[in-house]
Design a protein around this motif. Structure first.
Motif, short mmCIF file in Angstrom:
data_model
loop_
_atom_site.label_atom_id
_atom_site.label_comp_id
_atom_site.label_asym_id
_atom_site.label_seq_id
_atom_site.Cartn_x
_atom_site.Cartn_y
_atom_site.Cartn_z
N ASP A 140 57.56 28.52 58.95
CA ASP A 140 57.91 29.74 59.67
C ASP A 140 56.78 30.16 60.60
O ASP A 140 57.00 30.62 61.72
N HIS A 141 55.55 30.03 60.11
CA HIS A 141 54.40 30.38 60.94
C HIS A 141 54.35 29.51 62.20
O HIS A 141 54.09 30.01 63.31
N ALA A 161 64.96 25.53 74.64
CA ALA A 161 64.97 24.83 73.35
C ALA A 161 63.80 25.28 72.48
O ALA A 161 63.94 25.44 71.26
N ALA A 162 62.62 25.49 73.08
CA ALA A 162 61.45 25.91 72.32
C ALA A 162 61.64 27.28 71.69
O ALA A 162 61.09 27.57 70.63
N ARG A 163 62.43 28.13 72.34
CA ARG A 163 62.65 29.49 71.82
C ARG A 163 63.73 29.53 70.75
O ARG A 163 63.82 30.51 69.99
N LEU A 164 64.56 28.50 70.68
CA LEU A 164 65.69 28.53 69.76
C LEU A 164 65.49 27.70 68.50
O LEU A 164 65.83 28.12 67.41
N TYR A 165 64.94 26.51 68.66
CA TYR A 165 64.87 25.57 67.54
C TYR A 165 63.61 25.79 66.71
O TYR A 165 62.60 26.32 67.20
N LYS A 217 73.64 26.09 63.80
CA LYS A 217 72.90 27.17 63.16
C LYS A 217 71.77 26.66 62.28
O LYS A 217 70.70 27.26 62.20
N ARG A 218 71.98 25.53 61.62
CA ARG A 218 70.97 25.04 60.68
C ARG A 218 69.68 24.58 61.35
O ARG A 218 68.67 24.39 60.69
N LEU A 261 67.87 31.13 61.22
CA LEU A 261 68.81 30.80 60.15
C LEU A 261 68.61 31.72 58.95
O LEU A 261 69.56 32.26 58.39
N ILE A 262 67.33 31.93 58.54
CA ILE A 262 67.01 32.81 57.42
C ILE A 262 66.70 34.19 57.98
O ILE A 262 65.82 34.33 58.83
#
Length: 208
Positions: free
Chosen positions: A12-13, A32-36, A157-158, A163-164
């Motif tokens: 997460d970090h 992509a960098a902002r989403l994945y 979504k995964r 996701l969390i």
């Protein structure tokens, strides 16, 4: 469970508190960098780079609002390295030195169907169907049509960072606690420590 939490917090970090190095000037790479998540973005980034440098549109046919593109992908195959004897023989020879090839090139062709009305794409390599990520051939088509964002239907979504839910990521549940008051105090204390660390995450002297 503690090992899993630690790994989750570390990932997460990487995803939330830092931004990856971009290797192309394409807006779709920034999107992509902002989403994945970070690990998935690295895989996507490789496909974007390959689509930009190794793939090209060989031919294109337009019919009934759709484009059928034939993508030529250049494959680089490492060749066997020459041994020292061959190199020394070439250096000692008075004849013109023959160029030594360190790799061989070959090409493969793929068919991509692009619907201009909704920017949907289908590639014959079926990478999205198998792995849930877009392939380099699709990114080659996106680059040609100046598509700047990955469409919603191709964002599973995964693979995304959200996701969390944030509240669930911060919760410090501990299993096996018999005293509920102690457990609640423990959660509150660790939450306060996390808040302080987030406020001071860029201030090295105060963190020290």
């Amino acid at each position: 469970m503690e090992k899993q939490r630690y790994k989750q917090e570390r990932l997460d970090h990487q995803s939330f508190d830092s931004f990856p190095v971009l290797l192309t000037p394409l807006a779709i790479e920034v999107h992509a960098a902002r989403l994945y998540t970070r690990s998935l973005f690295i895989r996507i980034q490789k496909e974007i780079i390959a689509g930009s440098w190794l793939c090209s549109i060989k031919s294109k046919i337009s019919e009934e609002g759709s484009d059928i593109s034939i993508i030529s992908e250049e494959l680089i195959i490492p060749d066997s390295m020459p041994d020292a004897t061959e190199i020394n023989k070439a250096e000692d020879s008075d004849d013109e030195v023959e160029e030594i090839d360190l790799y061989k090139k070959s090409t493969r062709e793929y068919k991509v169907l692009h619907n201009r009305s909704d920017d949907s794409v289908v590639c014959c390599c079926q990478l999205f169907v198998r792995c849930g990520i877009l392939c380099r051939h699709v990114f080659c088509v996106f680059k040609n049509f100046n598509v700047q964002k990955i469409l919603h239907q191709y964002l599973l979504k995964r693979w995304t960072r959200d996701l969390i839910p944030p509240g669930l990521r911060r919760k410090k549940n501990r299993y096996g606690e018999k005293n509920e008051n102690i457990s609640n105090l423990f959660v509150q204390a660790t939450s306060l420590v996390d808040d302080c660390c987030q406020i001071l995450r860029n201030d090295e002297p105060k963190l020290s």
